[in-house]
Design a protein around this motif. Structure first.
Motif, short mmCIF file in Angstrom:
data_model
loop_
_atom_site.label_atom_id
_atom_site.label_comp_id
_atom_site.label_asym_id
_atom_site.label_seq_id
_atom_site.Cartn_x
_atom_site.Cartn_y
_atom_site.Cartn_z
N UNK A 144 0.85 -1.19 0.00
CA UNK A 144 0.00 0.00 0.00
C UNK A 144 0.88 1.24 0.00
N UNK A 145 0.68 2.11 -0.97
CA UNK A 145 1.37 3.39 -1.06
C UNK A 145 0.30 4.47 -1.12
N UNK A 146 0.30 5.34 -0.10
CA UNK A 146 -0.76 6.33 0.04
C UNK A 146 -2.10 5.60 0.10
N UNK A 147 -2.97 5.78 -0.90
CA UNK A 147 -4.27 5.12 -0.90
C UNK A 147 -4.40 4.09 -2.01
N UNK A 148 -3.26 3.70 -2.60
CA UNK A 148 -3.25 2.70 -3.67
C UNK A 148 -2.70 1.39 -3.11
N UNK A 149 -3.49 0.33 -3.22
CA UNK A 149 -3.10 -0.99 -2.73
C UNK A 149 -3.00 -1.98 -3.88
N UNK A 150 -1.89 -2.70 -3.91
CA UNK A 150 -1.66 -3.74 -4.91
C UNK A 150 -1.61 -5.09 -4.20
N UNK A 175 -4.50 -7.53 -8.31
CA UNK A 175 -5.60 -6.64 -7.93
C UNK A 175 -5.07 -5.27 -7.54
N UNK A 176 -5.70 -4.22 -8.07
CA UNK A 176 -5.38 -2.84 -7.70
C UNK A 176 -6.63 -2.19 -7.13
N UNK A 177 -6.46 -1.41 -6.05
CA UNK A 177 -7.59 -0.67 -5.49
C UNK A 177 -7.12 0.72 -5.07
N UNK A 178 -7.99 1.70 -5.29
CA UNK A 178 -7.69 3.08 -4.96
C UNK A 178 -8.77 3.59 -3.99
N UNK A 179 -8.41 3.80 -2.74
CA UNK A 179 -9.35 4.27 -1.73
C UNK A 179 -9.67 5.74 -1.98
N UNK A 180 -10.96 6.06 -1.94
CA UNK A 180 -11.42 7.42 -2.21
C UNK A 180 -11.57 8.22 -0.92
N UNK A 181 -11.62 9.56 -1.04
CA UNK A 181 -11.79 10.41 0.15
C UNK A 181 -13.02 10.00 0.96
N UNK A 186 -13.92 2.72 -2.83
CA UNK A 186 -12.68 2.48 -3.55
C UNK A 186 -13.00 1.94 -4.93
N UNK A 187 -12.11 2.22 -5.88
CA UNK A 187 -12.19 1.65 -7.22
C UNK A 187 -11.18 0.51 -7.31
N UNK A 188 -11.53 -0.53 -8.08
CA UNK A 188 -10.62 -1.66 -8.18
C UNK A 188 -10.56 -2.20 -9.61
#
Length: 333
Positions: A144-150, A175-181, A186-188
């Motif tokens: 996980x880097x910032x709000x991006x998880x691989x 799998x990639x996911x981006x956590x939103x404010x 999150x988008x994946x």
């Protein structure tokens, strides 16, 4: 300070040559003058803070990497181990290196990986084509880097019954996911590749994208619980299959992550993949695992796992349901 010494020297010399004094008196005057010169070299006092918190007012004569030689008005000259010194004149000791001293070596970079990784080796039973025992190897990596998880998953399963191989399968996913404010959305995206020997296909490639929403999320001391919903769409391509066209399909799933304590974790997820063109053609994949950290090592865990797959449309010689139960050891690093 130099001007003061010159003035004192001139006064002393004028005093000596203006009056007649004995040789002994002249020697005393010279010795007094030399004492003034010597003491003047130590007139500037340094403030040395020791590691114990004590304060020492003394003049630094010389300094090396291991010792500091000082002059104290009462204690005289002595050496202090640099390990016992916290700061000099308000500056941390590591920043007060003497001129000409050997430069510090560059700090060794932390080589610890940003990835959280696990390897599981398990034995179990399978109920599918035939009841059989199986061997499984699973690798999982997460970053996980910032709000991006691989998240990367790979597994290999092999089963035999009466000396006959019944399962021989390799699976992998990215799998990639981006956590939103706000922290709930999150988008994946997911890319999955499967190879199997006893399926209606030999290879299968699946790509999905969508959104994930936390329905429940709470934390209390060491206990954590999260229930999330996944909704999306994707494409499936089967190779060496009766239907080798690209199949659009939906995605609807639930996942649970429950941390009982620092040593126990339970996770489960179930996903339904319907064929948009034929709703009767769908598959359901369910995973569950329970991990218990062993007392002997912080990196070893005892694991119980479940994998259930249901495919509504299969070949005549292939079972629709495949259930695997495993128990094994997980190594985390």
């Amino acid at each position: 300070m130099v001007g003061l010494l010159v003035v004192v020297l001139c006064l002393c010399l004028s005093f000596v040559f203006s009056y007649e004094y004995s040789t002994a008196m002249i020697q005393k005057l010279i010795c007094s003058f030399m004492s003034i010169i010597v003491l003047s070299t130590y007139s500037k006092s340094d403030v040395i803070i020791l590691s114990s918190g004590e304060k020492l007012n003394a003049s630094i004569i010389s300094q090396t990497d291991s010792t500091i030689r000082v002059h104290h008005s009462i204690l005289g000259d002595f050496e202090i181990d640099t390990k016992e010194v916290s700061s000099i004149n308000g500056v941390a000791l590591h920043a007060t290196k003497p001129v000409g001293s050997t430069p510090e070596k560059a700090p060794i970079e932390d080589t610890k990986s940003d990835w959280s990784q696990r390897v599981t080796l398990g034995l179990g039973i399978q109920n599918g084509q035939k009841d059989s025992s199986n061997l499984s190897t699973i690798y999982n990596a997460k970053k996980t880097v910032d709000k991006h998880t691989v998240t990367v998953d790979m597994s290999y399963r092999r089963s035999e019954s009466d000396g006959e191989r019944t399962v021989n399968r390799f699976s992998s996913s990215w799998d990639n996911s981006w956590l939103q404010p706000g922290g709930n959305w999150s988008f994946f995206t997911t890319l999955q590749f499967d190879w199997a020997e006893f399926q209606k296909w030999d290879q299968r490639l699946v790509g999905d994208l969508g959104i994930s929403y936390y329905l429940i999320q709470y934390q209390e001391e060491d206990e954590k619980f999260a229930l999330s919903l996944r909704l999306g769409s994707g494409l499936r391509k089967e190779f060496q299959s009766e239907n080798q066209e690209i199949i659009p399909e939906g995605l609807l799933g639930l996942s649970v992550l429950w941390t009982f304590s620092e040593k126990q974790t339970f996770s489960a997820d179930s996903t339904w993949y319907p064929d948009y063109e034929d709703v009767s053609n769908y598959r359901v994949v369910t995973n569950a695992s329970w991990n218990l950290q062993l007392e002997s090592s912080g990196n070893l865990q005892f694991s119980l796992g479940l994998l259930h797959e249901y495919d509504s449309v299969v070949s005549e010689d292939v079972e629709k349901t495949n259930l695997q139960l495993t128990a094994g050891i997980t190594y985390s690093f």
